[in-house]
Design a protein around this motif. Structure first.
Motif, PDB file in Angstrom:
ATOM      1  N   GLU A 153     -44.867 120.327  14.171  1.00 51.95           N
ATOM      2  CA  GLU A 153     -46.023 120.087  15.028  1.00 51.95           C
ATOM      3  C   GLU A 153     -46.554 118.666  14.839  1.00 51.95           C
ATOM      4  O   GLU A 153     -46.771 117.953  15.805  1.00 51.95           O
ATOM      5  CB  GLU A 153     -47.108 121.129  14.755  1.00 51.95           C
ATOM      6  CG  GLU A 153     -46.657 122.540  15.134  1.00 51.95           C
ATOM      7  CD  GLU A 153     -47.776 123.558  15.097  1.00 51.95           C
ATOM      8  OE1 GLU A 153     -48.713 123.400  14.287  1.00 51.95           O
ATOM      9  OE2 GLU A 153     -47.722 124.512  15.910  1.00 51.95           O
ATOM     10  N   THR A 154     -46.782 118.271  13.605  1.00 57.84           N
ATOM     11  CA  THR A 154     -47.164 116.891  13.295  1.00 57.84           C
ATOM     12  C   THR A 154     -46.230 116.424  12.196  1.00 57.84           C
ATOM     13  O   THR A 154     -46.263 116.965  11.080  1.00 57.84           O
ATOM     14  CB  THR A 154     -48.625 116.788  12.814  1.00 57.84           C
ATOM     15  OG1 THR A 154     -49.479 117.358  13.800  1.00 57.84           O
ATOM     16  CG2 THR A 154     -49.013 115.325  12.585  1.00 57.84           C
ATOM     17  N   TYR A 155     -45.404 115.445  12.496  1.00 62.12           N
ATOM     18  CA  TYR A 155     -44.364 115.043  11.551  1.00 62.12           C
ATOM     19  C   TYR A 155     -44.965 114.686  10.195  1.00 62.12           C
ATOM     20  O   TYR A 155     -45.927 113.930  10.088  1.00 62.12           O
ATOM     21  CB  TYR A 155     -43.576 113.847  12.087  1.00 62.12           C
ATOM     22  CG  TYR A 155     -42.375 113.505  11.221  1.00 62.12           C
ATOM     23  CD1 TYR A 155     -41.146 114.099  11.461  1.00 62.12           C
ATOM     24  CD2 TYR A 155     -42.499 112.628  10.153  1.00 62.12           C
ATOM     25  CE1 TYR A 155     -40.046 113.819  10.662  1.00 62.12           C
ATOM     26  CE2 TYR A 155     -41.402 112.340   9.342  1.00 62.12           C
ATOM     27  CZ  TYR A 155     -40.186 112.937   9.604  1.00 62.12           C
ATOM     28  OH  TYR A 155     -39.106 112.662   8.789  1.00 62.12           O
ATOM     29  N   GLY A 156     -44.377 115.286   9.144  1.00 60.60           N
ATOM     30  CA  GLY A 156     -44.795 114.980   7.787  1.00 60.60           C
ATOM     31  C   GLY A 156     -46.067 115.659   7.343  1.00 60.60           C
ATOM     32  O   GLY A 156     -46.499 115.500   6.189  1.00 60.60           O
ATOM     33  N   GLN A 157     -46.659 116.468   8.223  1.00 63.17           N
ATOM     34  CA  GLN A 157     -47.939 117.097   7.880  1.00 63.17           C
ATOM     35  C   GLN A 157     -48.006 118.584   8.230  1.00 63.17           C
ATOM     36  O   GLN A 157     -48.516 119.378   7.449  1.00 63.17           O
ATOM     37  CB  GLN A 157     -49.087 116.379   8.601  1.00 63.17           C
ATOM     38  CG  GLN A 157     -49.237 114.919   8.255  1.00 63.17           C
ATOM     39  CD  GLN A 157     -50.350 114.265   9.038  1.00 63.17           C
ATOM     40  OE1 GLN A 157     -51.408 114.846   9.280  1.00 63.17           O
ATOM     41  NE2 GLN A 157     -50.105 113.040   9.486  1.00 63.17           N
ATOM     42  N   LYS A 158     -47.497 118.942   9.404  1.00 65.48           N
ATOM     43  CA  LYS A 158     -47.722 120.299   9.886  1.00 65.48           C
ATOM     44  C   LYS A 158     -46.502 120.804  10.652  1.00 65.48           C
ATOM     45  O   LYS A 158     -45.911 120.073  11.444  1.00 65.48           O
ATOM     46  CB  LYS A 158     -48.947 120.350  10.807  1.00 65.48           C
ATOM     47  CG  LYS A 158     -49.339 121.743  11.269  1.00 65.48           C
ATOM     48  CD  LYS A 158     -50.424 121.681  12.330  1.00 65.48           C
ATOM     49  CE  LYS A 158     -51.708 121.044  11.802  1.00 65.48           C
ATOM     50  NZ  LYS A 158     -52.776 121.112  12.845  1.00 65.48           N
ATOM     51  N   ALA A 159     -46.146 122.076  10.415  1.00 63.92           N
ATOM     52  CA  ALA A 159     -45.032 122.696  11.132  1.00 63.92           C
ATOM     53  C   ALA A 159     -45.328 124.168  11.344  1.00 63.92           C
ATOM     54  O   ALA A 159     -46.220 124.734  10.701  1.00 63.92           O
ATOM     55  CB  ALA A 159     -43.722 122.517  10.363  1.00 63.92           C
ATOM     56  N   ARG A 160     -44.568 124.774  12.233  1.00 64.89           N
ATOM     57  CA  ARG A 160     -44.762 126.187  12.556  1.00 64.89           C
ATOM     58  C   ARG A 160     -43.501 126.972  12.215  1.00 64.89           C
ATOM     59  O   ARG A 160     -42.402 126.603  12.633  1.00 64.89           O
ATOM     60  CB  ARG A 160     -45.111 126.358  14.032  1.00 64.89           C
ATOM     61  CG  ARG A 160     -45.406 127.799  14.441  1.00 64.89           C
ATOM     62  CD  ARG A 160     -46.003 127.871  15.826  1.00 64.89           C
ATOM     63  NE  ARG A 160     -47.307 127.239  15.883  1.00 64.89           N
ATOM     64  CZ  ARG A 160     -48.448 127.836  15.550  1.00 64.89           C
ATOM     65  NH1 ARG A 160     -48.440 129.104  15.133  1.00 64.89           N
ATOM     66  NH2 ARG A 160     -49.590 127.193  15.637  1.00 64.89           N
ATOM     67  N   LEU A 161     -43.694 128.049  11.468  1.00 64.34           N
ATOM     68  CA  LEU A 161     -42.625 128.998  11.190  1.00 64.34           C
ATOM     69  C   LEU A 161     -42.669 130.023  12.312  1.00 64.34           C
ATOM     70  O   LEU A 161     -43.590 130.833  12.393  1.00 64.34           O
ATOM     71  CB  LEU A 161     -42.858 129.647   9.817  1.00 64.34           C
ATOM     72  CG  LEU A 161     -41.682 130.317   9.105  1.00 64.34           C
ATOM     73  CD1 LEU A 161     -42.073 130.746   7.699  1.00 64.34           C
ATOM     74  CD2 LEU A 161     -41.138 131.503   9.867  1.00 64.34           C
ATOM     75  N   LEU A 162     -41.667 129.979  13.192  1.00 66.71           N
ATOM     76  CA  LEU A 162     -41.678 130.814  14.391  1.00 66.71           C
ATOM     77  C   LEU A 162     -41.065 132.192  14.177  1.00 66.71           C
ATOM     78  O   LEU A 162     -41.386 133.133  14.888  1.00 66.71           O
ATOM     79  CB  LEU A 162     -40.939 130.104  15.523  1.00 66.71           C
ATOM     80  CG  LEU A 162     -41.545 128.780  15.985  1.00 66.71           C
ATOM     81  CD1 LEU A 162     -40.598 128.081  16.952  1.00 66.71           C
ATOM     82  CD2 LEU A 162     -42.891 129.007  16.631  1.00 66.71           C
ATOM     83  N   GLY A 163     -40.155 132.291  13.206  1.00 71.74           N
ATOM     84  CA  GLY A 163     -39.503 133.579  12.989  1.00 71.74           C
ATOM     85  C   GLY A 163     -38.698 133.609  11.714  1.00 71.74           C
ATOM     86  O   GLY A 163     -38.245 132.567  11.228  1.00 71.74           O
ATOM     87  N   TYR A 164     -38.539 134.822  11.169  1.00 73.10           N
ATOM     88  CA  TYR A 164     -37.779 135.039   9.944  1.00 73.10           C
ATOM     89  C   TYR A 164     -36.488 135.783  10.271  1.00 73.10           C
ATOM     90  O   TYR A 164     -36.434 136.552  11.221  1.00 73.10           O
ATOM     91  CB  TYR A 164     -38.566 135.916   8.963  1.00 73.10           C
ATOM     92  CG  TYR A 164     -39.967 135.501   8.660  1.00 73.10           C
ATOM     93  CD1 TYR A 164     -40.255 134.715   7.541  1.00 73.10           C
ATOM     94  CD2 TYR A 164     -41.030 135.910   9.458  1.00 73.10           C
ATOM     95  CE1 TYR A 164     -41.553 134.355   7.239  1.00 73.10           C
ATOM     96  CE2 TYR A 164     -42.337 135.553   9.173  1.00 73.10           C
ATOM     97  CZ  TYR A 164     -42.592 134.775   8.061  1.00 73.10           C
ATOM     98  OH  TYR A 164     -43.879 134.416   7.762  1.00 73.10           O
ATOM     99  N   LYS A 165     -35.493 135.592   9.458  1.00 73.04           N
ATOM    100  CA  LYS A 165     -34.316 136.458   9.487  1.00 73.04           C
ATOM    101  C   LYS A 165     -34.563 137.611   8.507  1.00 73.04           C
ATOM    102  O   LYS A 165     -35.115 137.406   7.422  1.00 73.04           O
ATOM    103  CB  LYS A 165     -33.064 135.677   9.081  1.00 73.04           C
ATOM    104  CG  LYS A 165     -32.717 134.524  10.025  1.00 73.04           C
ATOM    105  CD  LYS A 165     -32.212 135.045  11.359  1.00 73.04           C
ATOM    106  CE  LYS A 165     -31.950 133.900  12.344  1.00 73.04           C
ATOM    107  NZ  LYS A 165     -30.911 133.001  11.889  1.00 73.04           N
TER     108      LYS A 165
END
Length: 339
Positions: free
Chosen positions: A135-147
């Motif tokens: 979402e914001t490089y180096g700061q924030k991301a989204r985990l959309l799904g698990y296996k």
């Protein structure tokens, strides 16, 4: 405290680094070409609405710094970057460092077995453990799904079972130990799926040809693409018959997609909800649309996917005439892009 080094700052690198530091309390180092773009605090948003607050211990473009004390190294990189990264970290890994890849079908094991010392343990996921988006490089991301479960290959390790159990604990899901790196490396997903569609769309293309619109990759999938995919799948399985792999480690294309022939496979692929809206890699010009030969569908899936299946088939003396034609066409297209 266990130390993990993540190599590569893509979406999976973000999510795995944040997940392992926040959920598992690991010391996580990041080896990246752009350390100045990273914050020590890393926020991961989960599907359940939970916000994970991870913290990176070391962020560096210096492999000696980033690998300091690392017991596990995980490459989260596209195929074209794997060899260069292994050459970069080679002086700083040893038999105490388990070097792995988040996705093995882009050539990790073939490159690592050649480049790294024989006492360096290797491991790799058959498929990625998470679906992720930055979402914001180096700061924030989204985990959309698990296996719900994972499969890994481990080579050059004296205690594969202990390592398997540690990965299951780190990623909070059962982990199956594959028999060998072939089972992690050879898959009938992207390395033959994408080339099948690209070849049937663009096999007659030349730089003078333009198209009137950008095709949907899956929703406009054709019977011709399905027929080619089935043929490539059969050639892949002829290769697997020559290799020391479990007969059921990989499901053939038709049963995997609950289909019986090319038309039913086409209907199935067109109907998959997660495939909706995915456009064919194409570039719009003043004269119309042309294939985007720089896209990962070409650069990754031919040169760092289909290539390894093709090479191993020839090494094993397995005739793959359809694969020969498709692979050689893909390389020719990529070479046009270099001109």
């Amino acid at each position: 405290m266990k130390t993990v080094c993540i190599c590569g700052g893509g979406s999976l690198g973000h999510v795995i680094a944040g997940y392992l530091s926040a959920k598992k309390g690991l010391r996580v180092n990041m080896l990246t070409r752009s350390p100045e773009r990273w914050s020590a605090e890393l926020q991961i948003n989960t599907p359940e609405g939970e916000v994970l607050k991870g913290r990176l211990h070391t962020i560096s473009d210096n492999p000696q710094e980033a690998l300091q004390g690392a017991e596990i190294v995980l490459l989260c990189l596209p195929g074209y970057a794997i060899r260069g990264e292994l050459e970069k970290i080679r002086p700083y890994v040893n038999r105490q460092t388990c070097v792995g890849s988040v996705f093995s079908s882009t050539g990790f094991f073939f490159e690592a077995l050649e480049l790294l010392d024989e006492d360096v343990p290797l491991w790799g996921f058959q498929r990625v453990p998470f679906i992720a988006r930055t979402e914001t490089y180096g700061q924030k991301a989204r985990l959309l799904g698990y296996k719900t479960s994972h499969k890994i290959a481990v080579e050059r390790s004296r205690d594969k079972e202990t390592f398997r159990a540690s990965i299951a604990e780190l990623f909070d899901a059962p982990v199956q130990l594959l028999n060998n790196y072939y089972e992690a490396s050879f898959t009938n997903s992207n390395p033959i799926l994408h080339p099948s569609r690209l070849y049937t769309m663009f096999k007659d293309w030349t730089p003078e040809v333009y198209y009137d619109h950008q095709y949907l990759f899956y929703e406009e999938w054709t019977d011709e693409a399905s027929e080619l995919l089935i043929k490539l799948d059969l050639e892949l399985f002829r290769l697997l018959d020559k290799l020391p792999v479990a007969p059921d480690y990989l499901m053939p294309i038709l049963p995997y997609y609950e289909s019986k022939d090319a038309p039913s496979l086409t209907r199935k692929i067109r109907s998959i909800s997660s495939f909706k809206g995915i456009a064919t890699p194409m570039i719009q010009t003043e004269k119309g649309w042309q294939p985007d030969l720089s896209s990962r569908y070409f650069q990754e899936d031919f040169l760092y996917g289909l290539r390894y299946i093709h090479q191993e088939a020839h090494r094993q003396g397995v005739a793959v005439p359809v694969m020969d034609e498709v692979y050689e066409w893909g390389v020719k297209m990529i070479n046009i892009n270099k001109q």
